[in-house]
Design an enzyme around this catalytic site. Structure first.
Site: not given
Length: 315
Positions: A169-170
């Site tokens: 996600e990052e």
């Protein structure tokens, strides 16, 4: 102090059921009935026990749980083992990003109408700078403990329940986008709600509710109203977390957020407590996002609200 919410939860459940009847049910779903089983209280001690495990994993693996690193895979293996033991059907989905292998973990609870799916998810990866206990161990641990509560209760929901822990996600919602992009049109249409939990234990917390879908939004607002906790519409994370790929293909989304690097205003401190003029999470994306970087009350309330939404929307 842990709040006693069982009576309020039952009352709130009835209100939410009436709201669902009045406003219309989730996409592809029949109208809900008023007889919504009260969700259990989620023990914050259990959520924090998972977070302690995430901290230990990060400490043993270079200080982080980032995409493509050993700490991420160890975190995924920890969550998977808990779910397998609780009777879930788990699937690991593999993808590649930035030259490294990433993984999503999907867990299906047996039963329920698979043509009407309610999903709850969170990203399991941290940034490379630190262990990521609030961002996003907090959401991951609360989703895990809610899934385990489903198993303990032997829940038999009308709709099919699915839980997810996303990778990378990052790096731009890579894992969740990969999942959504690889769903057939038919399988996309079966998902009536995706609930996202990204940072729900911020040390100087706010109580923010996504406003993307009115039914999901009202479900969370009803819960917090029962606690006497005011909420605000979530704006800081718009398009910046794993709900975005679902929303972009027309799947109804919602979720909770306790704040990142935006600064708490005086008005927000007056209604929520905490410190005005300081970020909601001063350790956002930093090495100090450790097990000490949490507000237990916010973590407790948000975990209970998560379970309440899962029970209510899947009934």
């Amino acid at each position: 102090m842990k709040l006693s919410v069982s009576g309020r939860a039952a009352a709130a459940a009835a209100v939410a059921a009436a709201t669902l009847l009045a406003t219309g049910s989730l996409a592809g779903a029949a109208p809900a009935t008023p007889a919504v089983a009260a969700a259990p209280d989620i023990p914050v001690a259990n959520v924090k026990a998972h977070l302690s495990q995430f901290q230990s994993i990060a400490t043993a693996n270079g200080g982080n749980r980032a995409h493509g690193r050993t700490g991420y895979r160890a975190s995924l293996d920890y969550v998977k083992a808990k779910l397998d033991a609780a009777g879930f059907t788990t699937t690991i989905q593999q993808f590649t990003s930035s030259g490294r292998t990433g993984y999503n973990l999907i867990a299906d609870w047996p039963g329920g109408d698979t043509a009407r799916v309610v999903m709850a998810g969170s990203h399991l990866d941290s940034v490379t700078a630190g262990p990521g206990i609030n961002d996003n161990g907090s959401g991951s641990a609360a989703v895990l403990e809610t899934a385990l509560a489903v198993s303990r209760a032997g829940l038999q929901p009308t709709r099919h329940l699915r839980f997810a822990w996303w990778g990378a996600e990052e790096l731009g919602m890579v894992g969740s986008r990969y999942y959504v992009n690889n769903l057939s049109s038919a399988n996309r249409s079966r998902i009536g709600a995706y609930l996202n939990f990204d940072m729900i234990g911020s040390p100087n917390p706010g109580y923010f509710v996504y406003d993307d879908d009115p039914t999901i939004e009202q479900t969370f607002k009803t819960y917090f109203s029962g606690l006497g906790v005011p909420t605000e519409i979530e704006t800081e994370g718009d398009g910046r977390s794993d709900h975005a790929p679902f929303k972009n293909v027309g799947i109804p989304v919602g979720g909770l957020f306790s704040g990142a690097d935006y600064v708490k205003t005086s008005a927000q401190a007056a209604k929520w407590g905490g410190t005005a003029g300081q970020p909601f999470d001063r350790c956002y994306h930093s090495s100090c996002d450790t097990i000490a970087n949490l507000n237990d009350t916010a973590l407790d309330r948000n975990a209970d609200a998560l379970a309440y939404a899962v029970w209510t929307l899947s009934s």
